[in-house]
Scaffold this motif. Structure first.
Motif, PDB file in Angstrom:
ATOM      1  N   UNK A  53       0.835  -1.207   0.000  1.00 30.95           N
ATOM      2  CA  UNK A  53       0.000   0.000   0.000  1.00 30.95           C
ATOM      3  C   UNK A  53       0.868   1.255   0.000  1.00 30.95           C
ATOM      4  N   UNK A  54       1.814   1.324   0.934  1.00 29.82           N
ATOM      5  CA  UNK A  54       2.678   2.505   1.018  1.00 29.82           C
ATOM      6  C   UNK A  54       3.539   2.611  -0.238  1.00 29.82           C
ATOM      7  N   UNK A  55       4.060   1.485  -0.708  1.00 30.72           N
ATOM      8  CA  UNK A  55       4.884   1.485  -1.913  1.00 30.72           C
ATOM      9  C   UNK A  55       4.116   1.923  -3.146  1.00 30.72           C
ATOM     10  N   UNK A  56       2.846   1.562  -3.228  1.00 35.01           N
ATOM     11  CA  UNK A  56       2.033   1.984  -4.365  1.00 35.01           C
ATOM     12  C   UNK A  56       1.874   3.497  -4.390  1.00 35.01           C
ATOM     13  N   UNK A  57       1.600   4.100  -3.247  1.00 34.88           N
ATOM     14  CA  UNK A  57       1.429   5.550  -3.219  1.00 34.88           C
ATOM     15  C   UNK A  57       2.744   6.283  -3.478  1.00 34.88           C
ATOM     16  N   UNK A  58       3.848   5.719  -3.003  1.00 35.55           N
ATOM     17  CA  UNK A  58       5.148   6.309  -3.328  1.00 35.55           C
ATOM     18  C   UNK A  58       5.410   6.164  -4.828  1.00 35.55           C
ATOM     19  N   UNK A  59       5.077   4.995  -5.383  1.00 33.73           N
ATOM     20  CA  UNK A  59       5.249   4.771  -6.816  1.00 33.73           C
ATOM     21  C   UNK A  59       4.401   5.705  -7.659  1.00 33.73           C
ATOM     22  N   UNK A  60       3.179   5.974  -7.211  1.00 32.09           N
ATOM     23  CA  UNK A  60       2.320   6.929  -7.929  1.00 32.09           C
ATOM     24  C   UNK A  60       2.959   8.318  -7.908  1.00 32.09           C
ATOM     25  N   UNK A  61       3.528   8.684  -6.777  1.00 29.93           N
ATOM     26  CA  UNK A  61       4.167  10.002  -6.715  1.00 29.93           C
ATOM     27  C   UNK A  61       5.427  10.052  -7.577  1.00 29.93           C
ATOM     28  N   UNK A  62       6.117   8.918  -7.749  1.00 27.65           N
ATOM     29  CA  UNK A  62       7.311   8.889  -8.598  1.00 27.65           C
ATOM     30  C   UNK A  62       6.958   8.919 -10.082  1.00 27.65           C
ATOM     31  N   UNK A  63       5.951   8.137 -10.470  1.00 28.95           N
ATOM     32  CA  UNK A  63       5.624   8.008 -11.893  1.00 28.95           C
ATOM     33  C   UNK A  63       4.564   8.999 -12.342  1.00 28.95           C
ATOM     34  N   UNK A  64       3.714   9.435 -11.443  1.00 30.03           N
ATOM     35  CA  UNK A  64       2.627  10.325 -11.812  1.00 30.03           C
ATOM     36  C   UNK A  64       1.503   9.620 -12.553  1.00 30.03           C
ATOM     37  N   UNK A  65       1.514   8.297 -12.571  1.00 30.78           N
ATOM     38  CA  UNK A  65       0.494   7.522 -13.278  1.00 30.78           C
ATOM     39  C   UNK A  65      -0.419   6.804 -12.301  1.00 30.78           C
ATOM     40  N   UNK A  66      -1.699   6.885 -12.590  1.00 31.64           N
ATOM     41  CA  UNK A  66      -2.660   6.029 -11.905  1.00 31.64           C
ATOM     42  C   UNK A  66      -3.455   5.314 -12.986  1.00 31.64           C
ATOM     43  N   UNK A  67      -3.815   4.089 -12.715  1.00 29.76           N
ATOM     44  CA  UNK A  67      -4.546   3.310 -13.706  1.00 29.76           C
ATOM     45  C   UNK A  67      -6.016   3.165 -13.332  1.00 29.76           C
ATOM     46  N   UNK A  68      -6.301   3.037 -12.039  1.00 32.05           N
ATOM     47  CA  UNK A  68      -7.671   2.779 -11.589  1.00 32.05           C
ATOM     48  C   UNK A  68      -8.199   3.923 -10.722  1.00 32.05           C
ATOM     49  N   UNK A  69      -8.127   5.128 -11.242  1.00 37.61           N
ATOM     50  CA  UNK A  69      -8.664   6.304 -10.544  1.00 37.61           C
ATOM     51  C   UNK A  69      -8.150   6.429  -9.115  1.00 37.61           C
ATOM     52  N   UNK A  70      -6.875   6.178  -8.897  1.00 40.16           N
ATOM     53  CA  UNK A  70      -6.277   6.270  -7.572  1.00 40.16           C
ATOM     54  C   UNK A  70      -6.400   5.017  -6.737  1.00 40.16           C
ATOM     55  N   UNK A  71      -7.083   4.015  -7.235  1.00 36.44           N
ATOM     56  CA  UNK A  71      -7.222   2.754  -6.501  1.00 36.44           C
ATOM     57  C   UNK A  71      -6.190   1.727  -6.957  1.00 36.44           C
ATOM     58  N   UNK A  72      -5.047   2.173  -7.391  1.00 35.80           N
ATOM     59  CA  UNK A  72      -4.020   1.274  -7.913  1.00 35.80           C
ATOM     60  C   UNK A  72      -3.492   0.310  -6.854  1.00 35.80           C
ATOM     61  N   UNK A  73      -3.611   0.684  -5.590  1.00 35.37           N
ATOM     62  CA  UNK A  73      -3.148  -0.186  -4.525  1.00 35.37           C
ATOM     63  C   UNK A  73      -4.044  -1.407  -4.343  1.00 35.37           C
ATOM     64  N   UNK A  74      -5.293  -1.322  -4.776  1.00 31.47           N
ATOM     65  CA  UNK A  74      -6.275  -2.356  -4.457  1.00 31.47           C
ATOM     66  C   UNK A  74      -5.948  -3.738  -5.052  1.00 31.47           C
ATOM     67  N   UNK A  75      -5.654  -3.866  -6.354  1.00 33.51           N
ATOM     68  CA  UNK A  75      -5.371  -5.213  -6.876  1.00 33.51           C
ATOM     69  C   UNK A  75      -4.156  -5.868  -6.222  1.00 33.51           C
TER      70      UNK A  75
END
Length: 133
Positions: A68-90
């Motif tokens: 979960x924490x890594x996903x949000x850090x990754x979003x901040x690094x890449x600037x990409x979200x695939x599922x409307x910010x719910x990228x951590x869920x899968x």
């Protein structure tokens, strides 16, 4: 002088391990492995392969928090979200389910899987969640 440093507690070790796992997960979000078919410009990353490994080796709590924490850090690094910010869920569900299966808690894993399958069957129109360019 005597050493007054207190030994690390299990909780502080868990927090430190979670931070390290989150940093590793976020870093591997930068390594593209394969294109996602049907979604232009999106890729599976090396982090997608780490999620089940976190569940196997670190369990449902530490592994899941690392994802979960890594996903949000990754979003901040890449600037990409695939599922409307719910990228951590899968990845989170993947980590929890694999961790439960490794600990022989098949009923709980089956309940999670069944609940998600029922939720999907209520609204299978996933095109609303994935922006297609």
């Amino acid at each position: 002088m005597e050493d007054t440093k207190q030994p690390a507690t299990p909780r502080s070790r868990a927090v430190a391990l979670t931070i390290v796992l989150a940093a590793l997960y976020a870093t591997t979000k930068l390594i593209f492995l394969s294109a996602i078919i049907g979604v232009g410009g999106r890729f599976f990353t090396a982090a997608d392969a780490l999620a089940p490994l976190y569940g196997i080796f670190f369990g449902p709590y530490i592994g899941t928090m690392g994802v979960i924490v890594g996903t949000f850090i990754g979003i901040s690094l890449t600037g990409q979200t695939l599922f409307l910010g719910l990228d951590f869920f899968p990845a989170t569900v993947n980590t929890i389910t694999v961790a439960l299966l490794m600990r022989k808690k098949r009923v709980q894993a089956a309940i999670i899987f069944t609940a998600l399958l029922l939720a999907f069957s209520l609204n299978p129109d996933t095109s609303l969640l994935i922006p297609i360019p």
